[in-house]
Design a protein around this motif. Structure first.
Motif, mmCIF file in Angstrom:
data_model
loop_
_atom_site.group_PDB
_atom_site.id
_atom_site.type_symbol
_atom_site.label_atom_id
_atom_site.label_comp_id
_atom_site.label_asym_id
_atom_site.label_seq_id
_atom_site.Cartn_x
_atom_site.Cartn_y
_atom_site.Cartn_z
ATOM 1 N N GLU A 18 -14.293 -12.426 81.796
ATOM 2 C CA GLU A 18 -14.137 -13.076 80.532
ATOM 3 C C GLU A 18 -14.366 -14.513 80.528
ATOM 4 O OE1 GLU A 18 -12.301 -11.580 76.684
ATOM 5 O OE2 GLU A 18 -13.051 -9.869 78.291
ATOM 6 N N TRP A 19 -12.481 -15.037 80.848
ATOM 7 C CA TRP A 19 -11.843 -16.599 80.636
ATOM 8 C C TRP A 19 -12.901 -17.333 80.845
ATOM 9 C CZ3 TRP A 19 -6.530 -14.945 81.321
ATOM 10 C CH2 TRP A 19 -5.676 -14.330 80.570
ATOM 11 N N GLU A 20 -13.297 -16.841 82.043
ATOM 12 C CA GLU A 20 -14.309 -17.920 83.136
ATOM 13 C C GLU A 20 -15.315 -18.768 81.881
ATOM 14 O OE1 GLU A 20 -12.142 -17.960 87.422
ATOM 15 O OE2 GLU A 20 -13.831 -16.337 86.556
ATOM 16 N N ALA A 21 -16.437 -17.254 81.461
ATOM 17 C CA ALA A 21 -17.266 -17.207 80.593
ATOM 18 C C ALA A 21 -17.320 -17.288 79.646
ATOM 19 C CB ALA A 21 -17.701 -15.398 80.755
ATOM 20 N N GLN A 22 -16.376 -17.702 79.145
ATOM 21 C CA GLN A 22 -16.042 -18.245 77.917
ATOM 22 C C GLN A 22 -15.274 -19.876 77.818
ATOM 23 O OE1 GLN A 22 -13.025 -16.625 75.895
ATOM 24 N NE2 GLN A 22 -13.691 -14.638 75.499
ATOM 25 N N GLU A 23 -16.154 -20.634 79.323
ATOM 26 C CA GLU A 23 -16.513 -21.658 79.647
ATOM 27 C C GLU A 23 -14.293 -22.267 80.056
ATOM 28 O OE1 GLU A 23 -18.540 -24.481 78.063
ATOM 29 O OE2 GLU A 23 -20.007 -23.371 79.193
ATOM 30 N N LEU A 24 -13.418 -21.386 79.828
ATOM 31 C CA LEU A 24 -11.591 -21.876 79.718
ATOM 32 C C LEU A 24 -11.343 -21.961 81.791
ATOM 33 C CD1 LEU A 24 -10.398 -19.224 77.684
ATOM 34 C CD2 LEU A 24 -10.845 -21.492 76.825
#
Length: 72
Positions: free
Chosen positions: A34-40
């Motif tokens: 989820e965080w990677e999808a938010q480009e974190l």
């Protein structure tokens, strides 16, 4: 006997740690996706197996050892 894991997450103010068993791994991986999808950035995050614990006393000992190692 249960395997104990540490989830180490890099945040703005440093690292946070959470501890759990195999059942927690799926949730941690879902959260990371989820965080990677938010480009974190998650490249410093990690999940580490701390070892096997046959009871709560051994689990606490493994957790305390991991905390102590992180303080060094």
């Amino acid at each position: 006997m249960a395997k104990i894991y540490m989830n180490k997450v890099h945040e703005d103010n440093g690292f946070t740690f959470s501890f759990g068993t195999k059942g927690d791994l799926v949730g941690w991986e879902d959260q990371k996706r989820e965080w990677e999808a938010q480009e974190l950035c998650c490249e410093s995050d990690s999940v580490e197996e701390l070892g096997d614990a046959k009871d709560i006393d051994e689990a606490i000992q493994l957790i305390n050892q991991a905390i102590e190692e992180e303080r060094k």
